[in-house]
Write an enzyme that holds these catalytic residues in place. Structure first.
Site, short mmCIF file in Angstrom:
data_model
loop_
_atom_site.label_atom_id
_atom_site.label_comp_id
_atom_site.label_asym_id
_atom_site.label_seq_id
_atom_site.Cartn_x
_atom_site.Cartn_y
_atom_site.Cartn_z
N TYR A 171 -1.42 -0.68 11.08
CA TYR A 171 -1.78 -1.33 9.80
C TYR A 171 -0.65 -1.11 8.79
O TYR A 171 -0.13 -2.05 8.20
CB TYR A 171 -3.11 -0.77 9.25
N LYS A 186 2.27 -3.68 6.76
CA LYS A 186 2.59 -3.71 5.32
C LYS A 186 4.09 -3.52 5.12
O LYS A 186 4.73 -4.23 4.36
CB LYS A 186 1.82 -2.61 4.57
N SER A 236 0.84 -1.20 0.00
CA SER A 236 0.00 0.00 0.00
C SER A 236 0.87 1.25 0.00
O SER A 236 1.97 1.25 0.55
CB SER A 236 -0.87 -0.01 1.28
C1 WQD Z 1 -9.34 9.61 1.36
C2 WQD Z 1 -9.51 11.10 1.59
C3 WQD Z 1 -9.67 11.71 3.90
C4 WQD Z 1 -13.47 9.57 4.56
C5 WQD Z 1 -6.71 4.61 3.38
C6 WQD Z 1 -5.59 3.81 3.97
C7 WQD Z 1 -4.80 3.18 2.85
C8 WQD Z 1 -5.71 2.38 1.96
C9 WQD Z 1 -6.81 3.27 1.40
C10 WQD Z 1 -5.71 0.08 2.67
C11 WQD Z 1 -8.68 11.64 2.75
C12 WQD Z 1 -10.98 12.00 3.18
C13 WQD Z 1 -12.29 10.10 4.03
C14 WQD Z 1 -14.53 10.44 4.89
C15 WQD Z 1 -13.22 12.31 4.15
N1 WQD Z 1 -6.29 1.31 2.66
N2 WQD Z 1 -12.18 11.44 3.82
N3 WQD Z 1 -14.35 11.79 4.67
O1 WQD Z 1 -6.99 7.55 4.15
O2 WQD Z 1 -6.22 7.98 1.74
O3 WQD Z 1 -6.19 5.67 2.63
O4 WQD Z 1 -7.51 3.80 2.54
O5 WQD Z 1 -4.75 -0.28 2.06
O6 WQD Z 1 -3.83 2.32 3.44
O7 WQD Z 1 -4.73 4.69 4.66
O8 WQD Z 1 -8.37 6.75 2.16
O9 WQD Z 1 -10.75 6.98 1.60
O10 WQD Z 1 -10.07 6.97 4.05
O11 WQD Z 1 -9.55 8.97 2.62
O12 WQD Z 1 -13.08 13.53 3.97
O13 WQD Z 1 -15.63 10.03 5.37
O14 WQD Z 1 -10.87 11.36 1.92
O15 WQD Z 1 -9.34 12.76 4.81
O16 WQD Z 1 -8.26 12.95 2.40
P1 WQD Z 1 -6.92 7.11 2.72
P2 WQD Z 1 -9.77 7.37 2.64
#
Ligand code: WQD
Length: 337
Positions: A148, A152, A124
Site C-alpha cells: 500500500y 503511494k 500518506s
Molecule cells: C495507530 C496506532 C497501532 C489498531 C495506518 C496506515 C496509514 C494510514 C493510517 C492510510 C498504532 C495501534 C491500532 C488497534 C492498536 N492509512 N493500534 N490497536 O498504523 O498509524 O496508520 O492508518 O493512509 O497509511 O499505515 O494507524 O490506526 O492502524 O494505528 O493498538 O486495534 O494504534 O499499533 O500504534 P497507523 P492505526
C-alpha cells in the site's frame, strides 16, 4: 471553479466536498463504491444545500473517465481514490498495484488529454517508513514497508517525473498523518467495511458495544507509556488543508509537497483516555503483541504547510474523539443504517 474529486464518496473526500461546496466551488465526484456509500454524497448535499455532480465510475474504466471530462469542464482534480488497507495490501499486492497505480495513470492521461493540469494528490506519512527522529519534515528520507505504502510512493515519484518533464503541471502532494474524527453534525464520518483496522474506528465500535474490547498492539515500544505514538489529525482540518492546496495551485507553484498533521503525537493509551472522556465511560482493553510492520512513533513538523499554505490544524484530540463519538452514536451501522 469546478473540482473533480476521485473517491468522492469516501471518508476524507466527503468532508472535503463539504468544505469545497461551502467555499463556493462546484464539485464533480467519482466513486466505484468499493469502500464507500452513496449515502455520504446525499448527506453532504443535505448539509450544504448544494448539489454534487456524481458519477459511479471506476478509474480503471478509462473511457468512462474520458466521458466525464468531456462533459464537465474540470479546473482541478483532488485524487483520493485508492485501496488503503496496509494488511490487505500485503496479502494481495497485485490488486493494490493494479487499482492504485493503473487507476492513477488513467486519471493522469485523461487529465493531460483534456489539458487539466491542476492536481492535489492524497499521499500518506507512510512514505516516511520508520523515521529516525521526530518530528518529521518533508525533507525526510522516503521508504516503504508494504505494498500500500509502495503505491503511494510510486505515485509520488510518477508525479515528480511528470512535473520535471512538463512544468505546466501544478501538483500538490499532501502527506496525511492519521485522519480521525467526523463533521460536528455527526451526519458524515468514517465507515470502514467490516472490522476496523485502524485504532479510532475500532475504539468507537467498542464504545458503542459493537465490539467487545480494545486490543492494544504492544506496550513495549520506546515511547512514554510503551504504546504506539501517532499524529492524529481531525478530518475537517485535513479537508480544509485541501482547500488551501487548491488555492496554492492557482499560483502555478509546479510540484509542492506538504505534511498535513498537527505536530503533536498521542499514544494509544492517550487516545483511549480521551475517548473515555468523550463517551463518559471506561473502555475495556487488553495488551496484545505488537502488530507486524508497526512503527513506535511518528508525528509531523507542519511548519511548511503553515508558511506556504497558511494552514494549521486547530481541532484538538478532545474534539476529534467527541466528533467521532457523535457520528458513531447517530450512525451505529455507519451509512448502512
Ligand atoms: C495507530 C496506532 C497501532 C489498531 C495506518 C496506515 C496509514 C494510514 C493510517 C492510510 C498504532 C495501534 C491500532 C488497534 C492498536 N492509512 N493500534 N490497536 O498504523 O498509524 O496508520 O492508518 O493512509 O497509511 O499505515 O494507524 O490506526 O492502524 O494505528 O493498538 O486495534 O494504534 O499499533 O500504534 P497507523 P492505526
Amino acid at each position: 471553479m469546478k473540482i473533480l474529486v476521485t473517491g468522492g464518496a469516501g471518508y476524507i473526500a466527503s468532508h472535503t466536498n463539504l468544505e469545497l461546496l461551502n467555499g463556493g466551488y462546484d464539485v464533480v465526484a467519482v466513486d466505484n463504491f468499493i469502500n464507500s456509500n452513496i449515502e455520504s454524497v446525499k448527506r453532504v448535499e443535505k448539509l450544504t444545500g448544494k448539489k454534487i455532480s456524481f458519477y459511479e465510475v471506476d478509474l480503471l474504466d478509462k473511457e468512462a473517465l474520458r466521458e466525464i471530462f468531456a462533459k464537465e469542464k474540470v479546473d482541478a482534480v483532488i485524487h483520493f481514490a485508492g485501496l488503503k488497507a496496509v494488511g490487505e495490501s500485503v496479502s494481495m499486492p497485485l490488486r493494490y498495484f493494479k487499482n492504485n497505480l493503473s487507476g492513477t495513470i488513467n486519471l493522469l492521461e485523461v487529465m493531460e488529454e483534456f489539458d487539466v493540469k491542476n492536481l492535489v494528490f492524497s499521499s500518506s506519512a507512510t512514505v516516511y517508513g520508520d523515521p529516525a527522529t521526530v518530528p518529521v519534515t518533508e525533507e525526510f528520507p522516503l521508504s516503504v514497508t508494504n505494498p500500500y505504502g509502495r503505491t503511494k510512493l510510486m505515485i509520488e515519484e510518477m508525479l515528480r517525473d511528470i512535473s520535471n518533464a512538463d512544468k505546466t503541471w501544478n501538483i500538490a502532494i499532501l502527506r496525511y498523518f492519521n485522519p480521525i474524527g467526523a463533521h460536528e453534525s455527526g451526519d458524515i464520518g468514517e465507515d470502514p467495511n467490516g472490522i476496523p483496522n485502524n485504532l479510532v474506528p475500532y475504539i468507537a465500535k467498542v464504545a458503542s458495544g459493537a465490539l467487545e474490547t480494545i486490543h492494544v498492539f504492544g506496550n513495549d515500544y520506546d515511547t512514554p507509556d510503551g504504546t504506539g505514538v501517532r499524529d492524529y489529525i481531525h478530518v475537517v482540518d485535513l479537508a480544509l488543508g485541501h482547500i488551501k492546496a487548491i488555492e496554492k495551485l492557482q499560483k502555478n507553484p509546479g510540484l509542492v509537497t506538504y505534511n498535513l498533521g498537527t505536530g503533536v503525537g498521542y499514544s494509544v493509551m492517550d487516545i483511549i483516555e480521551n475517548y473515555e472522556k468523550a463517551c463518559g465511560k471506561k473502555l475495556p482493553y487488553v495488551i496484545d503483541p505488537r502488530r507486524p510492520g508497526d512503527i513506535a512513533e511518528t508525528y509531523a513538523d507542519p511548519t511548511k504547510a503553515k508558511e506556504e499554505l497558511g494552514w494549521i490544524a486547530v481541532r484538538g484530540i478532545d474534539k476529534m474523539c467527541e466528533d467521532t463519538y457523535r457520528w458513531q452514536s447517530k450512525n451505529p451501522n455507519g451509512y448502512k443504517s
